[in-house]
Design an enzyme around this catalytic site. Sequence first.
Site, short mmCIF file in Angstrom:
data_model
loop_
_atom_site.label_atom_id
_atom_site.label_comp_id
_atom_site.label_asym_id
_atom_site.label_seq_id
_atom_site.Cartn_x
_atom_site.Cartn_y
_atom_site.Cartn_z
N GLY A 134 -6.71 7.88 -120.94
CA GLY A 134 -7.86 7.47 -120.15
C GLY A 134 -8.74 8.68 -119.92
O GLY A 134 -8.23 9.78 -119.65
N LYS A 135 -10.04 8.51 -120.03
CA LYS A 135 -10.94 9.67 -119.94
C LYS A 135 -10.81 10.38 -118.60
O LYS A 135 -10.84 11.61 -118.53
CB LYS A 135 -12.39 9.26 -120.20
CG LYS A 135 -12.64 8.76 -121.62
CD LYS A 135 -14.11 8.71 -121.95
CE LYS A 135 -14.71 10.10 -122.10
NZ LYS A 135 -14.14 10.86 -123.20
N ASN A 164 -21.53 13.83 -126.00
CA ASN A 164 -21.43 14.28 -127.39
C ASN A 164 -22.70 13.89 -128.12
O ASN A 164 -23.63 13.32 -127.51
CB ASN A 164 -20.16 13.73 -128.06
CG ASN A 164 -20.14 12.20 -128.15
OD1 ASN A 164 -21.18 11.54 -128.09
ND2 ASN A 164 -18.96 11.64 -128.30
N SER A 201 -18.85 21.85 -134.84
CA SER A 201 -20.02 22.73 -134.81
C SER A 201 -20.21 23.43 -133.48
O SER A 201 -21.15 24.21 -133.30
CB SER A 201 -21.29 21.94 -135.17
OG SER A 201 -21.21 21.43 -136.48
N ASP A 237 -5.70 15.59 -134.53
CA ASP A 237 -6.06 14.42 -133.74
C ASP A 237 -7.13 14.86 -132.74
O ASP A 237 -6.87 15.67 -131.86
CB ASP A 237 -4.83 13.88 -133.01
CG ASP A 237 -5.11 12.60 -132.21
OD1 ASP A 237 -6.28 12.18 -132.15
OD2 ASP A 237 -4.15 12.05 -131.65
N GLY A 297 -12.98 16.02 -126.18
CA GLY A 297 -14.11 16.12 -125.27
C GLY A 297 -13.68 16.19 -123.82
O GLY A 297 -14.29 16.91 -123.01
N ASP A 298 -12.62 15.47 -123.47
CA ASP A 298 -12.12 15.52 -122.10
C ASP A 298 -11.46 16.86 -121.79
O ASP A 298 -11.57 17.37 -120.68
CB ASP A 298 -11.11 14.38 -121.88
CG ASP A 298 -11.75 13.02 -122.04
OD1 ASP A 298 -12.93 12.86 -121.65
OD2 ASP A 298 -11.08 12.10 -122.55
N GLY A 309 -2.13 13.24 -129.91
CA GLY A 309 -2.20 12.70 -128.56
C GLY A 309 -3.39 13.23 -127.79
O GLY A 309 -4.11 14.13 -128.24
N SER A 338 -1.74 16.75 -125.64
CA SER A 338 -2.22 17.86 -126.48
C SER A 338 -2.94 18.95 -125.69
O SER A 338 -3.32 19.97 -126.27
CB SER A 338 -3.18 17.31 -127.54
OG SER A 338 -4.43 16.93 -126.96
#
Length: 297
Positions: free
Chosen positions: A39-40, A182, A216, A239, A244-245, A280, A284
């Site tokens: 979940g973010k 993003n 990038s 993965d 981003g989180d 994950g 991760s």
Amino acid sequence: MTDIVVLGSTNMDLVAYVEKAPRRGETVTGREFRTVPGGKGANQAVAAAHAGGTVSFIGAVGDDAFGGRLRSTLEHSGVSTDHLRTVEGPSGTAHIVVDDEGGNAIVVVPGANGTVDRLAPGDEGLIASADALLLQLEIPLAAVVAGARTARAHGVRTILTPAPAQPLPPDLFDATDLLVPNEHEATVLTGRTDPLQAAIALLEVVPEVVVTLGESGVLYAARGAEPVSVPAPQVTAVDSTGAGDTFAGALAVALGEERPVREALAWAAAAASLSVQRPGASASMPQRTEIDAWYAS
């Protein structure tokens, strides 16, 4: 230490690993399947706690088996769950396909997250005591706006990841200090495909923007300042789920420690680059010692 509150989602990630993601109507054979707490919102909370922040979480889980595991994962990561409520029904789930290039496709079923449509008693005081509030868009927008307004009223930095991508109301932009989309999300919000032009357009509604660009790196823009580009460390992605989180959680910690912007961005990018080298999402996310060592190298 930086005090961070996360208002957001908890999901159990149901992850299938495949050589190549199926096209519409196609069936493929997977190599592996895992259930991984995510979940973010929860991902950002775990990332911030691992990065050295003092983190509290506001949200909801269901009264199913997933709910207990989601709660314990946050607690074992050092996140306070005093404001994580349990509701009747299923917890949120995310159904994820990860291909051999590290790319992913995700279907989110909100479950208990859909009940988080307002702040509960005590939530305002918790937010008011924080250095930063992290927000995403996997809970009802009314709660996101309420959280942002509360943070603004108490002088708390608001950091919003506008995902899943969707048009946002002006009052949410008005209460956001730092927007972290993003490339795709920046395009949805502005209609502009060039990241720099999208960032410049977003500065009309928020004072600071960080556009994450995957391999990038990242692009930072602020009103009255020159844009800053920071490259990402070159790694082989296993993965990218949760990258981003990881970046957002680590960035909140770095900014709370009053690091210079370029250093904060590079440190958070180092954290994200470590996360994509492991399977994950929450599983991760690197510890602070790992981020420091990777950043120093």
